[in-house]
Motif scaffolding. Sequence first.
Motif, PDB file in Angstrom:
ATOM      1  N   THR A 118       0.808  -1.228   0.000  1.00  0.00           N
ATOM      2  CA  THR A 118       0.000   0.000   0.000  1.00  0.00           C
ATOM      3  C   THR A 118       0.842   1.280   0.000  1.00  0.00           C
ATOM      4  O   THR A 118       0.328   2.348  -0.309  1.00  0.00           O
ATOM      5  CB  THR A 118      -0.935   0.023   1.234  1.00  0.00           C
ATOM      6  OG1 THR A 118      -0.142  -0.074   2.413  1.00  0.00           O
ATOM      7  CG2 THR A 118      -1.940  -1.119   1.204  1.00  0.00           C
ATOM      8  N   GLN A 128      -8.524  -3.113  -6.434  1.00  0.00           N
ATOM      9  CA  GLN A 128      -9.616  -2.121  -6.438  1.00  0.00           C
ATOM     10  C   GLN A 128     -10.518  -2.295  -7.660  1.00  0.00           C
ATOM     11  O   GLN A 128     -11.716  -2.047  -7.612  1.00  0.00           O
ATOM     12  CB  GLN A 128      -9.031  -0.704  -6.411  1.00  0.00           C
ATOM     13  CG  GLN A 128      -8.539  -0.306  -5.027  1.00  0.00           C
ATOM     14  CD  GLN A 128      -7.633   0.907  -5.039  1.00  0.00           C
ATOM     15  OE1 GLN A 128      -7.056   1.260  -6.078  1.00  0.00           O
ATOM     16  NE2 GLN A 128      -7.467   1.551  -3.898  1.00  0.00           N
ATOM     17  N   LYS A 170      -0.465  -5.220   3.357  1.00  0.00           N
ATOM     18  CA  LYS A 170      -1.621  -5.463   4.232  1.00  0.00           C
ATOM     19  C   LYS A 170      -2.434  -6.615   3.663  1.00  0.00           C
ATOM     20  O   LYS A 170      -2.328  -6.929   2.465  1.00  0.00           O
ATOM     21  CB  LYS A 170      -2.540  -4.221   4.272  1.00  0.00           C
ATOM     22  CG  LYS A 170      -1.956  -3.047   5.001  1.00  0.00           C
ATOM     23  CD  LYS A 170      -2.949  -1.890   5.032  1.00  0.00           C
ATOM     24  CE  LYS A 170      -2.360  -0.704   5.795  1.00  0.00           C
ATOM     25  NZ  LYS A 170      -3.226   0.475   5.721  1.00  0.00           N
ATOM     26  N   GLY A 174      -8.604  -7.291   3.033  1.00  0.00           N
ATOM     27  CA  GLY A 174      -9.667  -6.522   3.694  1.00  0.00           C
ATOM     28  C   GLY A 174      -9.147  -5.176   4.181  1.00  0.00           C
ATOM     29  O   GLY A 174      -9.776  -4.135   3.948  1.00  0.00           O
ATOM     30  N   ALA A 175      -7.966  -5.180   4.825  1.00  0.00           N
ATOM     31  CA  ALA A 175      -7.405  -3.934   5.375  1.00  0.00           C
ATOM     32  C   ALA A 175      -6.966  -3.007   4.246  1.00  0.00           C
ATOM     33  O   ALA A 175      -7.185  -1.788   4.307  1.00  0.00           O
ATOM     34  CB  ALA A 175      -6.224  -4.256   6.286  1.00  0.00           C
ATOM     35  N   ALA A 176      -6.365  -3.553   3.180  1.00  0.00           N
ATOM     36  CA  ALA A 176      -5.871  -2.705   2.085  1.00  0.00           C
ATOM     37  C   ALA A 176      -7.028  -2.005   1.366  1.00  0.00           C
ATOM     38  O   ALA A 176      -6.894  -0.869   0.914  1.00  0.00           O
ATOM     39  CB  ALA A 176      -5.068  -3.550   1.093  1.00  0.00           C
ATOM     40  N   LEU A 177      -8.181  -2.687   1.261  1.00  0.00           N
ATOM     41  CA  LEU A 177      -9.309  -2.110   0.511  1.00  0.00           C
ATOM     42  C   LEU A 177     -10.363  -1.467   1.421  1.00  0.00           C
ATOM     43  O   LEU A 177     -11.393  -0.995   0.935  1.00  0.00           O
ATOM     44  CB  LEU A 177      -9.985  -3.206  -0.327  1.00  0.00           C
ATOM     45  CG  LEU A 177      -9.117  -3.882  -1.395  1.00  0.00           C
ATOM     46  CD1 LEU A 177      -9.936  -4.908  -2.164  1.00  0.00           C
ATOM     47  CD2 LEU A 177      -8.515  -2.878  -2.364  1.00  0.00           C
ATOM     48  N   GLY A 178     -10.129  -1.496   2.732  1.00  0.00           N
ATOM     49  CA  GLY A 178     -11.146  -0.968   3.656  1.00  0.00           C
ATOM     50  C   GLY A 178     -12.407  -1.811   3.602  1.00  0.00           C
ATOM     51  O   GLY A 178     -13.517  -1.297   3.733  1.00  0.00           O
ATOM     52  N   MET A 179     -12.242  -3.125   3.400  1.00  0.00           N
ATOM     53  CA  MET A 179     -13.415  -4.014   3.297  1.00  0.00           C
ATOM     54  C   MET A 179     -13.383  -5.100   4.370  1.00  0.00           C
ATOM     55  O   MET A 179     -13.914  -6.194   4.160  1.00  0.00           O
ATOM     56  CB  MET A 179     -13.442  -4.668   1.904  1.00  0.00           C
ATOM     57  CG  MET A 179     -13.776  -3.708   0.777  1.00  0.00           C
ATOM     58  SD  MET A 179     -13.713  -4.517  -0.841  1.00  0.00           S
ATOM     59  CE  MET A 179     -15.145  -5.579  -0.791  1.00  0.00           C
ATOM     60  N   GLU A 180     -12.765  -4.819   5.506  1.00  0.00           N
ATOM     61  CA  GLU A 180     -12.704  -5.831   6.567  1.00  0.00           C
ATOM     62  C   GLU A 180     -14.121  -6.200   7.001  1.00  0.00           C
ATOM     63  O   GLU A 180     -14.994  -5.345   7.091  1.00  0.00           O
ATOM     64  CB  GLU A 180     -11.911  -5.290   7.760  1.00  0.00           C
ATOM     65  CG  GLU A 180     -10.415  -5.450   7.526  1.00  0.00           C
ATOM     66  CD  GLU A 180      -9.574  -4.608   8.462  1.00  0.00           C
ATOM     67  OE1 GLU A 180      -9.921  -3.425   8.633  1.00  0.00           O
ATOM     68  OE2 GLU A 180      -8.579  -5.133   8.981  1.00  0.00           O
ATOM     69  N   LYS A 230     -16.082  -7.895   5.223  1.00  0.00           N
ATOM     70  CA  LYS A 230     -16.855  -8.242   4.019  1.00  0.00           C
ATOM     71  C   LYS A 230     -16.165  -9.350   3.235  1.00  0.00           C
ATOM     72  O   LYS A 230     -16.642  -9.776   2.184  1.00  0.00           O
ATOM     73  CB  LYS A 230     -17.006  -7.013   3.118  1.00  0.00           C
ATOM     74  CG  LYS A 230     -17.852  -5.942   3.767  1.00  0.00           C
ATOM     75  CD  LYS A 230     -18.068  -4.790   2.811  1.00  0.00           C
ATOM     76  CE  LYS A 230     -18.862  -3.712   3.509  1.00  0.00           C
ATOM     77  NZ  LYS A 230     -18.506  -2.387   3.070  1.00  0.00           N
TER      78      LYS A 230
END
Length: 315
Positions: free
Chosen positions: A127, A146, A178, A181-187, A189
Amino acid sequence: MEKEKEFYERLESKGVSRRDFMKFCTFLTATMGLSTSFVPKVAEVFAAPNQRPPVVWLHFGECTGCSEALLRSMYPWIDELVLEILDVEYHETIMAAAGYQAEENLHNAVKKYKGQFVCVVEGSIATKFDGGYGKVAGKSFLEIAQEVVPHAAATIAIGSCASFGGIPAAAPNPGGYKGVGAALGMEGKIVNIPGCPPNPINLVGTIVNYLLLGKLPALDDKGRPVFAYGKTIHDSCPRRAHFENDEFVEQFGSEEAALGYCLYKMGCRGPETYNNCAVAKFNDGTSWPIEAGAPCIGCSEPDFWDTMTPFYEEL
Ligand code: SF4
Ligand code: SF4
């Protein structure tokens, strides 16, 4: 019926009897935490699938050990079964296409199956520095993720790298690696199936759960399927029986001697690690690390490389 007959003939030609297959389905059903009444339904998912969801399998920062664990599984036919129930549109390790053709396959699959495909991600995502620490075909892992992950019907992060960052994210982590989930802000999901590598049975169980019940399995607070990661290694460890069972204590002569059979003093992280290795085992159910005399190093826990080391020192 015809489909089913062909399926069993295909298995037979690979030396797998119907009996072996049903044994596997019984084991898988138990691993998934379902009652035995589900065994015929689980068998049907493989033998007469009424849907084969398209799959896009992405590789980022990793060693390909998770794919290898699946493809070289000692159940010689687990990989065949997975390919039987899935329509793999893109997988860098097993697809014949390369270069521009491979890139085209990926973009076509995402466009054609938008909102319908299952995305499996292997490896973690850099990231920092605009994702400059990891690229495929001139695009950073972050850009690719993404572009693809938000369009999937479901995303499964396979292995500790994709789940939590794994070894690429170990300190000092210069690339800012990362988990997906953490890299995409989708933890929360994304389904995480950690392990280094994870047991292929836990991926198969997650996919079969999705096809059989039309939903992903229940997850714990780290996004892991509860059926596989609901208990610690220590909870199901047979070595524990030696100091908790009077018969064993008697056999060993004293409680202290029986306790010596446990690997805790050799650094075993079993009490802090959630995974089903003791029950699922590896290599066609032959054994697993603690049974073979190696302490658990906590490979399915977040940041295990930093938090569980030095591995052979007592907690
Ligand atoms: S070997 Fe590890 S998991 Fe097994 S009883 Fe000892 S500490 Fe627990
Ligand atoms: S015993 Fe521990 S280190 Fe070994 S595979 Fe299982 S969770 Fe990972």
